[in-house]
Every structure is written in C-alpha cells, then in structure tokens.
Scaffold this motif. Structure first.
Motif, PDB file in Angstrom:
ATOM      1  N   PRO A  25       3.529 166.780   6.629  1.00 51.82           N
ATOM      2  CA  PRO A  25       3.154 165.511   7.270  1.00 51.82           C
ATOM      3  C   PRO A  25       2.515 164.510   6.303  1.00 51.82           C
ATOM      4  O   PRO A  25       1.948 164.895   5.276  1.00 51.82           O
ATOM      5  N   ILE A  26       2.598 163.216   6.652  1.00 56.53           N
ATOM      6  CA  ILE A  26       1.934 162.176   5.842  1.00 56.53           C
ATOM      7  C   ILE A  26       0.620 161.758   6.496  1.00 56.53           C
ATOM      8  O   ILE A  26       0.065 160.719   6.166  1.00 56.53           O
ATOM      9  N   GLY A  27       0.128 162.538   7.413  1.00 56.95           N
ATOM     10  CA  GLY A  27      -1.152 162.196   8.034  1.00 56.95           C
ATOM     11  C   GLY A  27      -1.331 162.839   9.393  1.00 56.95           C
ATOM     12  O   GLY A  27      -2.447 163.161   9.784  1.00 56.95           O
ATOM     13  N   ASP A  98       1.497 166.926  -1.867  1.00 54.78           N
ATOM     14  CA  ASP A  98       0.261 166.766  -1.083  1.00 54.78           C
ATOM     15  C   ASP A  98       0.585 166.232   0.307  1.00 54.78           C
ATOM     16  O   ASP A  98      -0.105 166.534   1.275  1.00 54.78           O
ATOM     17  N   ALA A  99       1.612 165.387   0.394  1.00 58.17           N
ATOM     18  CA  ALA A  99       1.998 164.822   1.692  1.00 58.17           C
ATOM     19  C   ALA A  99       3.426 164.312   1.607  1.00 58.17           C
ATOM     20  O   ALA A  99       3.850 163.813   0.570  1.00 58.17           O
ATOM     21  N   GLY A 100       4.151 164.436   2.704  1.00 52.37           N
ATOM     22  CA  GLY A 100       5.486 163.850   2.786  1.00 52.37           C
ATOM     23  C   GLY A 100       6.553 164.695   2.120  1.00 52.37           C
ATOM     24  O   GLY A 100       6.450 165.923   2.025  1.00 52.37           O
ATOM     25  N   THR A 101       7.574 164.014   1.646  1.00 56.41           N
ATOM     26  CA  THR A 101       8.738 164.695   1.094  1.00 56.41           C
ATOM     27  C   THR A 101       8.579 164.911  -0.410  1.00 56.41           C
ATOM     28  O   THR A 101       8.378 163.933  -1.140  1.00 56.41           O
ATOM     29  N   PRO A 102       8.644 166.156  -0.871  1.00 57.28           N
ATOM     30  CA  PRO A 102       8.518 166.415  -2.306  1.00 57.28           C
ATOM     31  C   PRO A 102       9.561 165.618  -3.092  1.00 57.28           C
ATOM     32  O   PRO A 102      10.667 165.365  -2.596  1.00 57.28           O
ATOM     33  N   CYS A 103       9.196 165.235  -4.287  1.00 58.41           N
ATOM     34  CA  CYS A 103      10.066 164.516  -5.235  1.00 58.41           C
ATOM     35  C   CYS A 103      10.112 163.010  -4.962  1.00 58.41           C
ATOM     36  O   CYS A 103      10.630 162.268  -5.795  1.00 58.41           O
ATOM     37  N   ILE A 104       9.640 162.543  -3.816  1.00 62.86           N
ATOM     38  CA  ILE A 104       9.599 161.103  -3.559  1.00 62.86           C
ATOM     39  C   ILE A 104       8.271 160.604  -4.133  1.00 62.86           C
ATOM     40  O   ILE A 104       7.206 160.815  -3.541  1.00 62.86           O
ATOM     41  N   SER A 105       8.361 159.990  -5.325  1.00 67.63           N
ATOM     42  CA  SER A 105       7.167 159.505  -6.033  1.00 67.63           C
ATOM     43  C   SER A 105       6.107 160.590  -6.183  1.00 67.63           C
ATOM     44  O   SER A 105       4.911 160.341  -6.029  1.00 67.63           O
ATOM     45  N   ASP A 106       6.562 161.808  -6.433  1.00 65.27           N
ATOM     46  CA  ASP A 106       5.611 162.853  -6.816  1.00 65.27           C
ATOM     47  C   ASP A 106       6.300 163.859  -7.730  1.00 65.27           C
ATOM     48  O   ASP A 106       7.516 163.817  -7.885  1.00 65.27           O
ATOM     49  N   GLY A 129      11.661 165.988   6.426  1.00 65.86           N
ATOM     50  CA  GLY A 129      10.552 165.669   7.336  1.00 65.86           C
ATOM     51  C   GLY A 129      10.041 164.281   7.024  1.00 65.86           C
ATOM     52  O   GLY A 129      10.814 163.401   6.637  1.00 65.86           O
ATOM     53  N   ALA A 130       8.731 164.113   7.143  1.00 69.80           N
ATOM     54  CA  ALA A 130       8.140 162.779   7.002  1.00 69.80           C
ATOM     55  C   ALA A 130       8.220 162.267   5.571  1.00 69.80           C
ATOM     56  O   ALA A 130       8.146 163.029   4.612  1.00 69.80           O
ATOM     57  N   SER A 131       8.404 160.944   5.455  1.00 68.07           N
ATOM     58  CA  SER A 131       8.266 160.269   4.176  1.00 68.07           C
ATOM     59  C   SER A 131       7.745 158.870   4.489  1.00 68.07           C
ATOM     60  O   SER A 131       8.245 158.217   5.419  1.00 68.07           O
ATOM     61  N   ALA A 132       6.751 158.420   3.724  1.00 69.58           N
ATOM     62  CA  ALA A 132       6.075 157.169   4.089  1.00 69.58           C
ATOM     63  C   ALA A 132       7.021 155.971   4.051  1.00 69.58           C
ATOM     64  O   ALA A 132       6.938 155.091   4.910  1.00 69.58           O
ATOM     65  N   PHE A 133       7.936 155.933   3.073  1.00 67.02           N
ATOM     66  CA  PHE A 133       8.762 154.726   2.988  1.00 67.02           C
ATOM     67  C   PHE A 133       9.745 154.636   4.153  1.00 67.02           C
ATOM     68  O   PHE A 133      10.031 153.546   4.652  1.00 67.02           O
ATOM     69  N   GLY A 151       9.171 152.741  -5.293  1.00 72.16           N
ATOM     70  CA  GLY A 151       8.063 153.658  -5.582  1.00 72.16           C
ATOM     71  C   GLY A 151       6.834 152.835  -5.948  1.00 72.16           C
ATOM     72  O   GLY A 151       6.661 151.710  -5.461  1.00 72.16           O
ATOM     73  N   PHE A 152       5.975 153.354  -6.824  1.00 75.38           N
ATOM     74  CA  PHE A 152       4.794 152.597  -7.268  1.00 75.38           C
ATOM     75  C   PHE A 152       5.217 151.610  -8.355  1.00 75.38           C
ATOM     76  O   PHE A 152       5.836 152.026  -9.341  1.00 75.38           O
ATOM     77  N   PRO A 153       4.870 150.317  -8.231  1.00 76.85           N
ATOM     78  CA  PRO A 153       5.169 149.400  -9.335  1.00 76.85           C
ATOM     79  C   PRO A 153       4.405 149.855 -10.582  1.00 76.85           C
ATOM     80  O   PRO A 153       3.287 150.384 -10.460  1.00 76.85           O
ATOM     81  N   ALA A 204       2.565 148.323   5.806  1.00 77.75           N
ATOM     82  CA  ALA A 204       2.336 149.454   6.719  1.00 77.75           C
ATOM     83  C   ALA A 204       1.171 150.261   6.158  1.00 77.75           C
ATOM     84  O   ALA A 204       1.210 150.699   5.005  1.00 77.75           O
ATOM     85  N   ARG A 205       0.147 150.426   6.972  1.00 73.90           N
ATOM     86  CA  ARG A 205      -1.073 151.104   6.500  1.00 73.90           C
ATOM     87  C   ARG A 205      -1.353 152.339   7.370  1.00 73.90           C
ATOM     88  O   ARG A 205      -1.162 152.292   8.584  1.00 73.90           O
ATOM     89  N   GLU A 206      -1.738 153.415   6.715  1.00 75.19           N
ATOM     90  CA  GLU A 206      -2.178 154.630   7.426  1.00 75.19           C
ATOM     91  C   GLU A 206      -1.144 155.137   8.452  1.00 75.19           C
ATOM     92  O   GLU A 206      -1.499 155.490   9.592  1.00 75.19           O
TER      93      GLU A 206
HETATM   94  N1  SAM Z   1       5.949 162.105  -1.203  1.00 75.63           N
HETATM   95  C1  SAM Z   1       5.350 161.070  -0.395  1.00 75.63           C
HETATM   96  C2  SAM Z   1       6.366 160.530   0.617  1.00 75.63           C
HETATM   97  O1  SAM Z   1       7.335 161.236   0.917  1.00 75.63           O
HETATM   98  O2  SAM Z   1       6.180 159.431   1.146  1.00 75.63           O
HETATM   99  C3  SAM Z   1       4.799 159.956  -1.278  1.00 75.63           C
HETATM  100  C4  SAM Z   1       3.789 160.426  -2.266  1.00 75.63           C
HETATM  101  S1  SAM Z   1       3.064 159.135  -3.176  1.00 75.63           S
HETATM  102  C5  SAM Z   1       2.199 160.099  -4.389  1.00 75.63           C
HETATM  103  C6  SAM Z   1       1.717 158.602  -2.167  1.00 75.63           C
HETATM  104  C7  SAM Z   1       1.926 157.169  -1.667  1.00 75.63           C
HETATM  105  O3  SAM Z   1       2.761 157.195  -0.507  1.00 75.63           O
HETATM  106  C8  SAM Z   1       0.642 156.491  -1.194  1.00 75.63           C
HETATM  107  O4  SAM Z   1      -0.073 155.887  -2.272  1.00 75.63           O
HETATM  108  C9  SAM Z   1       1.172 155.448  -0.245  1.00 75.63           C
HETATM  109  O5  SAM Z   1       1.672 154.319  -0.934  1.00 75.63           O
HETATM  110  C10 SAM Z   1       2.337 156.209   0.412  1.00 75.63           C
HETATM  111  N2  SAM Z   1       1.865 156.908   1.623  1.00 75.63           N
HETATM  112  C11 SAM Z   1       1.716 158.234   1.787  1.00 75.63           C
HETATM  113  N3  SAM Z   1       1.266 158.503   3.032  1.00 75.63           N
HETATM  114  C12 SAM Z   1       1.132 157.315   3.658  1.00 75.63           C
HETATM  115  C13 SAM Z   1       0.698 156.927   4.957  1.00 75.63           C
HETATM  116  N4  SAM Z   1       0.310 157.820   5.868  1.00 75.63           N
HETATM  117  N5  SAM Z   1       0.681 155.599   5.268  1.00 75.63           N
HETATM  118  C14 SAM Z   1       1.074 154.682   4.359  1.00 75.63           C
HETATM  119  N6  SAM Z   1       1.492 154.995   3.118  1.00 75.63           N
HETATM  120  C15 SAM Z   1       1.512 156.292   2.768  1.00 75.63           C
END
Ligand code: SAM
Length: 242
Positions: A25-27, A98-106, A129-133, A151-153, A204-206
C-alpha cells in the motif's frame, strides 16, 4: 475459481526458484492484495528498502517473523550476486519497496534488471497493486489516454532542461516530489509553462490516507497554490495535456 464470467481465477506459481515483485500500500493498509499477503507469507525471505518499514507492515498483516534482506539504492552490487545465488539455490524471494510498486522510482529496478539478464531461468512473478502516480492520474480528471511519467525531477543537473521541455510536451505529465522541494518545483514549473497559463495542474497529496486531497489549479494559479498548499506528506504533480 473466483469468477468464471470475467475469466478471473486464482492460480499459484510453483513456490520455489522465484522472484516475486510485490506491491504494497501507499498509505492505506486496506490496499494490500490477497496475492501480496499470500506471497509475503509463503516466501523464504523479503528483500526490502528499509527493514523497519517492512517489518512493521508484516506485523500489521500478522505475518509471522520472516527473514528481511535490506536492498536500497546504495547497496553494494555484490548483494545482487548474493541474491541471485539464493534464487538459483531454489529460494522464493519477495521484493517490496517502502510503499507502492517496486521499481517505480525506487531501487528494486537494479535487482529485477540483473536477475532478468544474469539469471533468465529464474521466473519473475509480478503482484500488482498501488502506485502513487496511477492513483493521482485516475483521480486527476485530466486527459490520461497518453501520459509521460517523469518520476522525481533531477535536483541539479538536467533540472532546467527538463522543465524547459514541458511546453513542447503535449501529453499529460506526471511527476513525484518530496515535501522539501514541492514549493520550489511548482514555482519552476509555473515559470517554464508561463506561455500556457490555462494549462491545468493537479496536485495529489497524501493519496489513500486520511488527509488525501486533490488541489486543482492552472499554470497561472500555480505560484499562489505553491504558497498555500499544505506542506505535509507526499505529493504527485499532474500537468494536463495541451
Ligand atoms: N514505488 C512508489 C510508487 O509505486 O508510487 C513510489 C516510491 S517514490 C520513492 C516515493 C514518492 O512517491 C513520494 O515522494 C511521492 O512523490 C510519491 N508517493 C508515494 N506515496 C504517496 C501518497 N500516498 N500520496 C502522494 N504521493 C505519494
């Protein structure tokens, strides 16, 4: 069989000599999938970024103690060889971030890339599963038939070149930013896109958390939004197609 009409079924890959890429999960803990739980339960070890974060997730999921192997951006390349040897010995390793889909900006990308090229006989099993983008895009209301994921600029080299390319990019653009740089990045995007003041932007926040919000603005409104935005949590920025 889960639902024959939708051609959905649950099936299992053999549980050895396997690298499983497991989204977490991303949160919101409720976003973990059944397959993710089952894989984390059955694997021999979990390869993760931060053992404390993953240890906590396993505890919340009530998964009995598991070997956790740390693997992050600064991991010694010999660790990849060590992991490949373990896979070749018949183990089932689960890769999480740590959160979300492995390999997406990690950093999981390094492992998957090396396993697929150096040990092509090791099956790679993906548990989506979940991915923030993706969550940000789907809630943005912006056109997303086509999009560009940044990804991250970059923090320094290439940063201005990237932002200066945005006016030419007609597709929706999606990028990640941390709380420390979100204001600066939004202001720089506003500057770079000054010639397209009506272009829509969604921050999109949190996502999936208690304080989830979508802040909808335009390039013209971005400097004000950058100031007033709540500077807490995690952010995805989506810039609409032209
Ligand atoms: N692997 C993750 C994914 O699948 O989305 C992304 C990992 S990247 C190191 C972490 C960045 O993802 C955060 O700095 C933020 O920009 C974005 N992110 C992750 N969780 C988020 C959330 N719950 N809400 C908004 N952005 C999130």
């Amino acid at each position: 069989m889960l639902n024959a009409q939708c051609s959905l079924s649950i099936y299992h890959l053999p549980d050895n000599l396997l690298l499983s890429i497991v989204s977490t999960p991303i949160g919101n803990l409720g976003d973990i999938t059944l397959r993710a739980i089952e894989t984390l339960k059955n694997c021999d070890a979990v390869v993760c970024e931060d053992t404390r974060v993953t240890g906590n997730l396993l505890k919340l999921l009530e998964i009995p103690k598991k070997e956790l192997i740390s693997f992050h951006g600064y991991t010694d390349p010999s660790k990849v060889d060590f992991l490949i040897r373990r896979l070749e010995a018949g183990e089932h390793l689960a890769l999480v971030s740590d959160a979300g889909t492995p390999c997406i900006s990690d950093p999981g990308y390094v492992l998957v890339s090396r396993v697929s090229s150096l040990a092509p006989h090791v099956p790679i099993n993906v548990i989506p599963g979940a991915s923030a983008f993706l969550a940000a895009l789907s809630g943005s209301g912006l056109p997303i038939n086509e999009f560009v994921y940044i990804g991250f600029p970059p923090m320094k080299k290439g940063r201005q070149t990237l932002f200066r390319s945005f006016p030419e990019e007609e597709r929706t653009i999606v990028l990640y930013e941390s709380v420390h740089r979100i204001e600066k990045t939004l202001c720089e995007i506003a500057e770079a896109l000054a010639g397209q003041p009506e272009r829509r932007v969604v921050i999109a926040r949190e996502l999936t958390k208690m304080h989830e919000e979508f802040v909808r603005t335009t390039v013209a409104g971005l400097p004000d939004t950058a100031k007033t935005l709540t500077k807490k949590g995690e952010f995805v920025v989506v810039i609409g197609a032209v």
